[in-house]
Write an enzyme that holds these catalytic residues in place. Structure first.
Site, PDB file in Angstrom:
ATOM      1  N   ASP A 255       0.882  -1.186   0.027  1.00  0.00           N
ATOM      2  CA  ASP A 255       0.013   0.110  -0.032  1.00  0.00           C
ATOM      3  C   ASP A 255       0.818   1.427   0.201  1.00  0.00           C
ATOM      4  OD1 ASP A 255      -2.578  -1.216   0.054  1.00  0.00           O
ATOM      5  OD2 ASP A 255      -2.713  -1.334   2.293  1.00  0.00           O
ATOM      6  N   HIS A 307       1.719 -13.208  -4.726  1.00  0.00           N
ATOM      7  CA  HIS A 307       0.813 -13.133  -3.136  1.00  0.00           C
ATOM      8  C   HIS A 307       0.302 -14.410  -2.867  1.00  0.00           C
ATOM      9  CE1 HIS A 307       1.274  -8.730  -2.434  1.00  0.00           C
ATOM     10  NE2 HIS A 307       1.827  -8.720  -3.797  1.00  0.00           N
ATOM     11  N   TYR A 347      -5.982   0.014  -4.481  1.00  0.00           N
ATOM     12  CA  TYR A 347      -5.072   0.936  -4.939  1.00  0.00           C
ATOM     13  C   TYR A 347      -3.749   0.913  -4.427  1.00  0.00           C
ATOM     14  CZ  TYR A 347      -9.809   2.625  -6.058  1.00  0.00           C
ATOM     15  OH  TYR A 347     -11.006   2.783  -6.410  1.00  0.00           O
ATOM     16  N   GLU A 366      -2.214 -14.192  -6.945  1.00  0.00           N
ATOM     17  CA  GLU A 366      -2.693 -14.788  -5.694  1.00  0.00           C
ATOM     18  C   GLU A 366      -2.455 -16.286  -5.682  1.00  0.00           C
ATOM     19  OE1 GLU A 366      -3.043 -13.008  -2.979  1.00  0.00           O
ATOM     20  OE2 GLU A 366      -3.527 -10.924  -3.959  1.00  0.00           O
TER      21      GLU A 366
END
Length: 396
Positions: A255, A307, A347, A366
């Site tokens: 982030d 991830h 975002y 992912e």
């Protein structure tokens, strides 16, 4: 494996002797002009290690070479001071051994020290790998980047942006290990010849973006203050850090990028903690700064951030992604079974920033399914599903 040049030797001759592509030998000896090797120079031969052998009654260099399927001259090359005509029982000589096994054992709690040990060993056996530090973590750990390839297309993979998603690190390094095994043994991976990938692409891998966080999840809080007290406080007094995603400052590194960062901050926590706090400004954390600097320096054609979890691939950001991205993610989905999702209301991520600033394909993959950190029992399944993505990104 190191050898010393004899009169008449060349890198081309070594490639024939050891059945190793000449380009891998050239790239393993970047400080040497391949056209002007000289007698006595040390040359690194990738994909081999040396082992000691004790002469048994009746042994000759010829019989040893034949029994081990080695060229006779390979044994002569490694034993320049040994007279092959007067071997003595019990005498020790050196033999080359082709590496056909994985160095990386990903099915363990894969902390920073384990990773660095594996990277050092990989670089020793495969010196065509280029390893450097892109910067330091908060606690001063080097963040390594590994480069492999000879091509103009620059592709980037990274893992462990989030601390409790650390399984992505050994997944990435297992792929790297299988890739170098394929190159040096001239074997295929899923029927694909990998030498053209090596010549076509240069792959950059940052296997552990968040080393302090990974060690926090696996090994518990650090001894250094105030970091130890802070993370325990931010974790509500618990020393169970299995839910921790952030770095040691309590900042979520994914982030941290200037891609509508303000929108992400507005809806997320405003103080440090295990997850989702994006810091007081974009790129405030050394790990995020290192990744941003690397990306600007390398000018990647494509980036993939790995991830966990969900078995989905996010491939868009604010409709800024180029048209070819959809075709690429369709291939990724086909080879992995993962669902492609153009975008969600999220975002300030690394791939968001890459798409925004470069207008090139960027993906968040992912891997696996379940609750982070994913159990190591999923390792093989995750690897098999992502292997096609690793290969396709280099090929497309």
């Amino acid at each position: 494996m190191d050898v010393y040049v004899r009169r008449g030797d060349s890198l081309w001759y070594y490639s024939q002797l050891f059945k190793i592509p000449q380009q891998l030998i050239i790239n393993s000896n970047r400080n040497i002009n391949p056209q002007t090797v000289s007698v006595g120079q040390l040359i690194k031969i990738p994909g081999f290690v040396t082992v000691s052998y004790q002469i048994q009654p009746g042994d000759t260099f010829w019989s040893i070479a034949e029994s081990r399927d080695l060229p006779l001259d390979a044994i002569l090359l490694l034993n320049p001071g040994v007279n092959p005509n007067s071997l003595q029982t019990g005498q020790t000589i050196t033999l080359p051994l082709r590496v056909t096994w994985r160095i990386v054992n990903g099915k363990q709690n894969y902390d920073y020290d384990t990773m660095m040990k594996d990277i050092r060993q990989l670089q020793t056996v495969y010196p065509f790998l280029q390893v450097s530090s892109i910067g330091d973590s908060v606690l001063g750990r080097d963040i390594p980047e590994i480069l492999i390839g000879n091509g103009n297309k620059r592709v980037h993979y990274n893992g462990s942006f989030h601390a409790n998603e650390w399984i992505t690190t050994p997944i990435l390094l297992t792929f790297l290990n299988d890739y170098v095994l394929s190159l040096t043994n001239q074997n295929t991976i899923r029927g694909l010849v990998t030498s053209p990938l090596y010549e076509h692409s240069t792959l950059s891998i940052v296997p552990m973006v968040n080393p302090d966080g990974v060690d926090l999840v696996i090994n518990g809080p650090p001894s250094e203050e105030p970091y130890r007290s802070n993370v325990i406080k931010w974790n509500n007094g618990s020393t169970d850090f299995s839910g921790w995603k952030a770095n040691i400052h309590g900042v979520d590194l994914n982030d941290q990028f200037p891609a509508l960062w303000e929108l992400e901050r507005a809806r997320n926590p405003k103080t440090p903690g295990p997850r989702d706090y994006g810091g007081e400004s974009p790129l405030s954390e050394p790990e995020a700064i290192a990744m941003a600097d690397l990306t600007r320096r390398r000018d990647f054609a494509q980036v993939l951030a790995f991830h966990t979890q969900g078995e989905v691939i996010y491939w868009g950001f604010q409709n800024l992604e180029p048209p070819e991205t959809e075709a690429i993610v369709t291939v990724f989905s086909r080879v992995s079974g993962y669902e492609p999702i153009q975008s969600i209301e999220s975002y300030a991520g690394y791939k968001d920033w890459f798409i925004q600033d470069w207008r090139r394909p960027g993906f968040t993959v992912e891997v696996g399914k379940g609750i982070n950190p994913l159990p190591l029992t999923q390792f093989d399944e995750i690897y098999e599903k992502t292997l096609g993505i690793f290969l396709s990104a280099l090929y497309l």
